[in-house]
Design a protein around this motif. Structure first.
Motif, PDB file in Angstrom:
ATOM      1  N   TYR A  33      79.587  18.136  61.148  1.00 18.23           N
ATOM      2  CA  TYR A  33      79.569  19.400  60.419  1.00 18.23           C
ATOM      3  C   TYR A  33      80.589  19.364  59.289  1.00 18.23           C
ATOM      4  CZ  TYR A  33      76.740  21.527  64.072  1.00 18.23           C
ATOM      5  OH  TYR A  33      75.728  21.842  64.941  1.00 18.23           O
ATOM      6  N   VAL A  84      77.496  32.391  67.599  1.00 16.15           N
ATOM      7  CA  VAL A  84      77.118  31.162  66.911  1.00 16.15           C
ATOM      8  C   VAL A  84      75.606  31.155  66.741  1.00 16.15           C
ATOM      9  CG1 VAL A  84      77.179  28.645  66.957  1.00 16.15           C
ATOM     10  CG2 VAL A  84      79.065  29.965  67.963  1.00 16.15           C
ATOM     11  N   VAL A 134      72.172  29.138  64.567  1.00 17.25           N
ATOM     12  CA  VAL A 134      71.772  27.887  63.935  1.00 17.25           C
ATOM     13  C   VAL A 134      70.471  28.103  63.175  1.00 17.25           C
ATOM     14  CG1 VAL A 134      71.099  25.486  64.317  1.00 17.25           C
ATOM     15  CG2 VAL A 134      72.863  26.527  65.746  1.00 17.25           C
ATOM     16  N   GLU A 137      67.750  25.496  61.095  1.00 17.64           N
ATOM     17  CA  GLU A 137      67.546  24.061  60.936  1.00 17.64           C
ATOM     18  C   GLU A 137      66.140  23.751  60.461  1.00 17.64           C
ATOM     19  OE1 GLU A 137      67.350  21.891  64.707  1.00 17.64           O
ATOM     20  OE2 GLU A 137      67.313  23.807  65.754  1.00 17.64           O
ATOM     21  N   VAL A 148      75.102  26.140  60.516  1.00 20.36           N
ATOM     22  CA  VAL A 148      75.672  26.917  61.614  1.00 20.36           C
ATOM     23  C   VAL A 148      76.529  28.017  61.021  1.00 20.36           C
ATOM     24  CG1 VAL A 148      77.234  26.857  63.584  1.00 20.36           C
ATOM     25  CG2 VAL A 148      75.649  24.979  63.218  1.00 20.36           C
ATOM     26  N   THR A 178      68.412  22.111  69.303  1.00 23.21           N
ATOM     27  CA  THR A 178      69.241  23.265  68.953  1.00 23.21           C
ATOM     28  C   THR A 178      70.423  23.386  69.902  1.00 23.21           C
ATOM     29  OG1 THR A 178      67.309  24.433  68.066  1.00 23.21           O
ATOM     30  CG2 THR A 178      69.250  25.763  68.607  1.00 23.21           C
ATOM     31  N   VAL A 218      74.438  23.312  69.015  1.00 23.04           N
ATOM     32  CA  VAL A 218      75.387  24.310  69.495  1.00 23.04           C
ATOM     33  C   VAL A 218      76.566  23.638  70.184  1.00 23.04           C
ATOM     34  CG1 VAL A 218      75.704  26.149  71.181  1.00 23.04           C
ATOM     35  CG2 VAL A 218      73.707  26.173  69.687  1.00 23.04           C
ATOM     36  N   ALA A 232      78.829  22.147  67.669  1.00 32.53           N
ATOM     37  CA  ALA A 232      79.540  23.193  66.926  1.00 32.53           C
ATOM     38  C   ALA A 232      80.711  23.740  67.738  1.00 32.53           C
ATOM     39  CB  ALA A 232      78.578  24.320  66.553  1.00 32.53           C
ATOM     40  N   ARG A 279      72.060  34.893  62.604  1.00 37.17           N
ATOM     41  CA  ARG A 279      70.988  33.923  62.349  1.00 37.17           C
ATOM     42  C   ARG A 279      70.484  34.025  60.907  1.00 37.17           C
ATOM     43  NH1 ARG A 279      65.729  34.027  62.033  1.00 37.17           N
ATOM     44  NH2 ARG A 279      65.672  36.252  62.547  1.00 37.17           N
ATOM     45  N   ALA A 314      72.801  32.281  58.705  1.00 38.68           N
ATOM     46  CA  ALA A 314      72.628  30.833  58.796  1.00 38.68           C
ATOM     47  C   ALA A 314      71.438  30.383  57.959  1.00 38.68           C
ATOM     48  CB  ALA A 314      72.454  30.420  60.254  1.00 38.68           C
TER      49      ALA A 314
END
Length: 685
Positions: free
Chosen positions: A97, A260, A262, A264, A271, A297, A301, A304, A363, A366
């Motif tokens: 990251y 948190v 994500v 993608e 993130v 996913t 996480v 992260a 979300r 993100a």
């Protein structure tokens, strides 16, 4: 490229216990670090048949030249050792990251004799308390300015502090009461540290005790008729309340939590983390990463959380950590977080209520961060130029391909076969020149024949336009030749859709005049979505038309390998290559445009469906019928008994459906009355 069997450990050599393993390349560099509950079972997965491995895993094991492992006692120790090795070796195939922007944080240097409050960026230091990150540095300074009325902690630099101590006079903040002036001995080190700790407690969300204390002191001062002191305490309370109001209440139960989320795609992930303390958002930060390893996913996480809490002090880990997906098993990660915090941590996926709603907000942040990252990467002129040069070098072109056209095929179980053509000039999408095609006859049976037909139709029109205008293509930038070339070109029933952009065809008055047709512009490079068979079909179509000055390549999904005509082995561009990123972006845009067209056709077909005549048949059962049989054409050929097999459709309804379809004749194709042409390729007929 190494053969994994050449370094595979002997049977029985790998222990059946928790541990961490490292793959090294031929130069001894660590290229991947992983952990496992059972080293024997996990490593066995890497040494199976290469055809059964995920493409990214296959690339990793063929790049590696050796594997080694370290046994640990528990999965929690494995988690910690994996994080330490990833930080130490920075392996190329691990998720890494990186901050999507430089976030400022509010820092209190508790590792100094006289702690200092300041704005800090960059890597975090041991012994320093951090709050945030915040979106803007000025927001931190406004908050600090309000809080210094109540907690007059030092904010000056080391040089200013030493100079004030030497001359025996404090700085301006000391004179106006926003610093307790430890430099001149107004407070000792112990008293000043107590102020810094109270400052940290308030920033950490423990605000109620300080406000109650100030309120009690204010009432006491008023009872003692010290009205000036009571007024000052009242103003201090208002300052703290204004500082609190700068952070909106998002959770009414005054929860301490980190959320948190994500976003993608196949290539990258973003993130976003919201830090909520006392029910208020106290900070936000974000990371982006290239997905260079096979990762879910839940795996994103886990990585992260390792990066977020791996180097933080225990008080940075809140009581609740809310995530979009949990790793399996979740116990080692939860235990590791509890060890970092020194108390239990509730690690879970929010299901309902305010926390679920806030997770949706995170979300969306993100998703926006991922889109912004892709836009910035694609819009940078220097990056685009480097990407085009890398493509030219990898494909052996004489010059950078200033115009790239990409083709993709889309269908639903062999029905409603369509194709898309997208155009990129100088590395940027030229949406006004996108085209869409319908595939007829046998070509819809497989993508290879469809690709051959589409490329043939596009370049057959190119030859017609070139002959009509008398202009021979030079490969120069078409936009530079004709300032009016941005508008949609003339439509062609046998070749593709006019306009092709999201807004459909241009008005007729915009398509006339002296504007040259867009199919008269040849690309320097044709990219097809697919591997060797699709590339061969495209090249064959160009050869049949006598076109030999247009390069062809294909980008295969998942493997992300570039195929050239007549080559047995693909061209493998580095994962960090800007050229590969541009090819992927072109391919993904063609795929998106084809899918959108194909779905739009299905939607229109549903709206004009003969099933509308069936009384009592709602949209849900219409969609269930079409989904079950794949198309209305196949549904028309089905028997009543076969229609009854669809869930929710009884015999009476099935008979009504069969009768309605039998009465409805297929629509006749539209015909141009002036030329007699069949217009079945035109979406706007």
């Amino acid at each position: 490229m190494a053969d994994p069997s050449s370094y595979r450990p002997r049977p029985g050599e790998i222990p059946d216990s928790p541990g961490v393993y490292k793959f090294r390349d031929e130069h001894g560099r660590v290229i991947y670090v992983g952990k496992a509950k059972s080293l024997r079972q996990r490593l066995a997965n890497y040494f199976q048949d290469l055809a059964g491995l995920h493409p990214r895993t296959r690339t990793m094991v063929t790049t590696a030249a050796s594997v080694e492992w370290t046994v640990v006692s528990t999965e929690v120790e494995a988690l910690q050792l994996e994080y330490s090795w990833i930080k130490e070796f920075d392996p190329r195939f691990n998720v890494k990251y990186r901050d999507d922007k430089s976030y400022p944080s509010l820092a209190v240097t508790m590792n100094e004799e006289f702690p200092r409050v300041q704005v800090m960026r960059g890597p975090r230091k041991k012994g320093v308390r951090y709050f945030g990150p915040y979106a803007h540095a000025w927001a931190i300074r406004e908050t600090v300015d309000l809080m210094l009325r109540v907690f007059p902690v030092r904010t000056c630099s080391a040089g200013v502090f030493r100079r004030s101590a030497q001359i025996g006079r404090p700085c301006l903040l000391g004179y106006i009461g926003k610093c307790s002036a430890p430099c001149v001995g107004r407070v000792d080190a112990e008293e000043h540290r107590r102020l810094a700790e109270e400052f940290c407690d308030f920033m950490a969300g423990r605000t109620g005790a300080h406000l109650r204390r100030l309120e009690q002191e204010m009432h006491r001062a008023a009872e003692e008729m010290e009205y000036e002191r009571a007024a000052r305490l009242r103003d201090d309370m208002e300052a703290l309340k204004r500082a609190m109001e700068k952070n909106a209440v998002v959770l009414t139960d005054a929860t301490d939590a980190d959320l948190v989320a994500v976003a993608e795609d196949e290539l990258e992930a973003a993130v976003q983390i919201f830090h909520v303390r006392g029910g208020r958002v106290r900070g936000q930060r974000g990371w982006v990463t290239d997905k260079v390893e096979e990762v879910t996913t839940a795996g994103l996480v886990e990585h992260a959380l390792q990066q977020l809490y791996g180097e933080e002090s225990g008080d940075a880990v809140p009581r609740e950590v809310l995530v979009p997906a949990l790793p399996d098993p979740v116990e080692p990660l939860a235990e590791w977080l509890a060890g970092r915090r020194g108390a239990a941590v509730d690690l879970r996926v929010p299901q309902r209520g305010d926390k679920r709603a806030l997770m949706e907000t995170v979300r969306r942040n993100a998703q926006q961060a991922l889109a912004l990252h892709k836009t910035k990467r694609a819009s940078d002129l220097t990056t685009r130029s480097r990407a085009l040069e890398e493509i030219a070098e990898a494909l052996g072109l004489d010059s950078a391909p200033l115009r790239i056209e990409c083709f993709d095929i889309s269908h639903l179980q062999g029905e409603d076969v369509v194709a898309s053509m997208v155009v990129f000039e100088d590395g940027l999408a030229r949406k006004s020149e996108y085209r869409r095609f319908q595939i007829r006859g046998f070509a819809g049976q497989d993508d290879v024949r469809s690709m051959h037909e589409v490329v043939s139709r596009r370049f057959r029109r190119y030859l017609q336009e070139r002959q009509r205008t008398g202009e021979w293509a030079t490969g120069e930038d078409p936009g530079a030749e004709d300032p009016g070339a941005e508008g949609p070109g003339t439509g062609d029933p046998g070749t593709g859709e006019p306009g092709g952009g999201p807004d459909g065809p241009a008005p007729a008055e915009e398509r006339g005049g002296n504007r040259p047709p867009k199919f008269a512009y040849p690309p320097q490079l044709v990219v097809v979505d697919g591997g060797q068979p699709q590339v061969a079909a495209a090249r064959r179509a160009l050869d049949e038309l006598g076109i030999d000055d247009v390069a062809v390549c294909g980008l295969a999904k998942r493997l992300e390998e570039v195929w050239l005509p007549g080559e047995d082995d693909p061209v493998v561009l580095p994962r960090t290559s800007e050229g590969l990123y541009m090819l992927q972006r072109v391919r993904d845009e063609a795929h998106r445009f084809a899918i959108r067209y194909q779905r739009g056709k299905r939607s229109r077909a549903m709206k004009a469906s003969p099933l509308d005549a069936v009384h009592g048949l709602g949209e849900a059962r219409k969609q269930a019928l079409v989904k079950h049989f794949g198309s209305v054409k196949r549904l028309r050929a089905a028997t009543v008994e076969q229609i009854c097999e669809v869930p929710g459709v009884g015999r009476k309804t099935a008979e009504a459906v069969a009768a309605a379809l039998a009465q409805a004749a297929p629509a006749a194709p539209a015909v141009n009355t002036a030329t007699g042409e069949i217009l079945e390729d035109r979406e706007d007929r």
